[in-house]
Design a protein around this motif. Sequence first.
Motif: not given
Length: 304
Positions: A134-151
């Motif tokens: 899976l991609p390695v980034r400074a911050f990554k969260n799949y559980t709350f991913g839709p909300i994070i990407d939306y905002f």
Amino acid sequence: LISVFMFFSMCVYLATKPKKKHAFIVLAMYVMSNGIYLLIGTRNPFILSLLFALIYYCMRQFSDKKEVWIGKVEKTLIIASVPVLMLGMGAMNYLRDDAEVATNGIMALLIDFIYKQGTSFGVLAKGYLYECYLPVRAFKNYTFGPIIDYFYRGNIGGMLFGTTPLPENNSIELAFESNSYAHNISYIVMGDDYLQGHGIGSSYIMELFTDYRYIGVFVFSIILGIILVAMMKLAYAKKVLPMALSLVMLQDILFTPRASFMSSFMPLFTVQFWIVMFVIFFGATMLERYTKSDYEDFDLKKEK
């Protein structure tokens, strides 16, 4: 905004607990509108709308003391439609890819349909196997991913952080930069096939495990269970807004085993949802005051 108004306003209307015949007309139109998706080979919206209608009927069956919502007609229709839907949806697995149905006979098609319901387990197995890629980034969260990407990648993020919106179609950018587990894992597993529009989907269990390991699966599953029980209890509530919120979450929460953990709650975090709620309830309040004023004027004239 106009398109999402339909579903949200329908949930508010159904939350007012209309009579059975009125609710049937609305739900039938909703199911038929989602039936259009079958023409392009997409089954999920149609099946989810059927399940939405069925669960709403069940909720009203338990809470409504005046009408019988699931009688002999409804039971007969459910029993008769289940095998037909299984056969139709099983055949669509092949027809939507312009392939011949690779089974002989009705029973073989039913078995093939049941076998292919193991896709959720396939996501778990592949997710566990390919987790290290899976991609390695400074911050990554799949559980709350839709909300994070939306905002963060939406209009708000653009104004505050100068971010650009993510593309809607399968792309390298979605596969590496989004917090969508479905896009990240699909590209790793499928490669170029993913870029052609295919994918393996997601699972809230795999998202929780990737972010928080077994303790996350345990805790969030309990929370999800509490929410499901609360949603059913709202069927007995007299207030419209709480039940409307539960109905908005109902359709997507049925798809949670094949989708993100937050996908069912995502509408509650969108600006569009609250605009629609404001318009509906503000309009209802103004209409109530207007009609109440008319009745009062009528009573005064009648007394004079």
